[in-house]
Write a protein that holds these residues in place. Structure first.
Motif, PDB file in Angstrom:
ATOM      1  N   ASP A 173     -20.830  21.004 -18.212  1.00 21.87           N
ATOM      2  CA  ASP A 173     -20.197  21.413 -16.960  1.00 21.87           C
ATOM      3  C   ASP A 173     -20.335  20.295 -15.936  1.00 21.87           C
ATOM      4  O   ASP A 173     -21.087  19.340 -16.150  1.00 21.87           O
ATOM      5  N   SER A 174     -19.614  20.406 -14.828  1.00 17.98           N
ATOM      6  CA  SER A 174     -19.505  19.232 -13.959  1.00 17.98           C
ATOM      7  C   SER A 174     -20.832  18.903 -13.275  1.00 17.98           C
ATOM      8  O   SER A 174     -21.177  17.738 -13.104  1.00 17.98           O
ATOM      9  N   SER A 177     -22.940  17.243 -15.900  1.00 21.17           N
ATOM     10  CA  SER A 177     -22.355  15.924 -16.153  1.00 21.17           C
ATOM     11  C   SER A 177     -22.839  14.915 -15.123  1.00 21.17           C
ATOM     12  O   SER A 177     -23.241  13.810 -15.452  1.00 21.17           O
TER      13      SER A 177
END
Ligand SMILES: Nc1ncnc2c1ncn2[C@@H]1O[C@H](COP(=O)(O)OP(=O)(O)OP(=O)(O)O)[C@@H](O)[C@H]1O
Ligand SMILES: [Mg+2]
Length: 234
Positions: A173-174, A177
């Motif tokens: 997920d961001s 990340s």
């Protein structure tokens, strides 16, 4: 000092009407310690480029030089050894060995090379990546982000001249990340690693010193971020 160069790199898959020009004359020069992001649409040639500069596949023409050594002059056996010693890979799939615990996974490539494990050095990487508490876990008992960090630690453990990463945060997920990439950048700086990373994620790309854009097998632009967008101006 240039640690990695590619000169007039071409890769054509197939023949005749169905031939695909995956790389069409790529020129690339990466400085030691630099962090380069490669961006581009699906099918533009990013993975092909990474495979060529990592010696995982052979270009149709052109040359790749890593740390002063031309890859295309090596035999398969020499290339395998050179790759193991000089190039670290991080892929979207973590490729951890399920039966080995975290520590064993991280030191595996060093052991395969018949070298002594520099325990202090590897422990420093492990602690930087926040894995100290997880060393005896099997990969199945880790989150995706943790597994990705193990893959990064494994790639760094053999002190490669160049670290190549293909969508290393593609499965995360961001938020995770950003965390993993922040760590990659930090370990890169700390251990003077050169990093070339492919990403689809513009936010992630912004962490690099330089962003190269690839279109139809050609590098169409490369911007230097470090000097023009220094932290003080943001
Ligand atoms: N082994 C292969 N045989 C034939 N064609 C291939 C092969 N590998 C890649 N190609 C073709 O070469 C081109 C570039 O592929 P490449 O995998 O480098 O793209 P990419 O930029 O990494 O894309 P993505 O973002 O989807 O991963 C594509 O048109 C692809 O279909
Ligand atoms: Mg790809």
């Amino acid at each position: 000092m240039k640690i990695l160069t590619a000169v007039n790199l071409r890769k054509i898959y197939g023949k005749g009407d169905t031939a695909v020009r995956a790389l069409d004359g790529v020129e690339l020069a990466v400085e030691k310690g630099e962090f380069v992001a490669i961006v581009g649409t699906s099918g533009s040639g990013k993975s092909t480029l990474l495979h060529m500069i990592g010696g995982l596949d052979v270009p149709t023409s052109g040359t790749v030089t890593v740390d002063g050594q031309e890859l295309n002059r090596m035999t398969d056996e020499q290339l395998t050894i050179f790759r193991r010693r000089n190039i670290g890979f991080v892929f979207q799939q973590y490729n951890l060995v399920p039966m080995l615990n975290v520590w064993e996974n991280i030191i595996l490539p060093v052991k395969l090379d018949g070298k002594r494990v520099e325990k202090d050095y590897v422990e420093e990487i492990v602690s930087t990546l926040g894995l100290s508490e997880k060393l005896s876990n099997l990969p199945s008992a880790l989150s995706g982000g943790q597994q990705q960090r193990v893959a990064i630690a494994r790639a760094l453990a053999s002190k490669p001249a160049v670290l190549l990463a293909d969508e290393p945060t593609g499965n995360l997920d961001s938020r995770t990340s950003q965390d993993v990439l922040g760590l990659l950048k930090m370990t890169g700086d700390q251990f003077h690693q050169t990093i070339v990373m492919i990403t689809h994620n513009e936010e992630i790309a912004q962490l690099a010193d330089r962003i190269l854009r690839i279109e139809d097998g050609r590098i169409v632009s490369g911007s230097e971020r470090r000097h023009s967008y220094g932290k003080g101006r943001e």
